[in-house]
Design an enzyme around this catalytic site. Sequence first.
Site: not given
Length: 292
Positions: A286, A113, A176
């Site tokens: 998460e 990535r 984020r």
Amino acid sequence: MTGTLDAPAEELELQSSDLGVHTGLTGFGDAWLAGTAEGRLRYTERDGFLFVSAVVPPSVRYAEAVRALYIELFALTKRAGYPTICRLWHYLGDINGPTVDGLEVYRDFCVGRALAFEEVPAAMPPASAVGSAHEGVTVCLLATRTGRLTTIENPTQVPAYRYPAEHGPKPPSFSRAGYLDRPEGGMLFLSGTASITGHRTAHPGDLDGQLDVTFSTIASVVHGRNLARHGIRAHYGLGDFDRVTAYVRHAADLAAVDAACRVAFGTRTVVRLHRANLCRSELLVEVEGVIS
């Protein structure tokens, strides 16, 4: 609702149906299932949004294949006229297991990535990466034709793309959160958020401690003070989320996480839970979500 991320079809239908709640894309999941195929990419368009999915087959290593897939995704969004990528989801088989080179699958994925973003420089949108019982790597992408995405960082955490080398050869490439400013109204996409302070895991092995840090971190990300640092005139709290999804490592923790999320986010927020392994073996939960 709880489930296990055990097949790409389930994962993709999950995310596309979730998006329908937040973007007004009624029936978006069904549209995706009948969408257009272009090589290994499958996609559908609706109301100014493009949803794309693709699978990297099981392999002994993934970095190069992930890099190549990302380049294909970038090219498709540009060619189709959806220049702004506002959200990415990734589902990795054996996410904490080793590749043939001894590198953790997640860290190997991060190499590919990162190489793609180096080759095609672009803003790093919010993203999630969780485990799947299905082998290989599944990537889902949401892009928009209109609107401007502002990527958001968090003052309590080191930006993921600046993590030190102890977390892998290349750092994770995501922000984020992201705020999509568009004529129809703003939307905030929260990346997968866990118990990380600075760049290290907080409270390893302690579910309650990890939940406290996770909720506190999310509140910090969406608070007006933090958004103002990024030039965004908005203010949110946990109760403003339309929907959150919690990924939980241990099935035995699902009920506790569900109860904690419902207290933290309140009755307005739809909470979904899924049993899934996470990007760090010591992480237990998460959480991601959307505000519209």
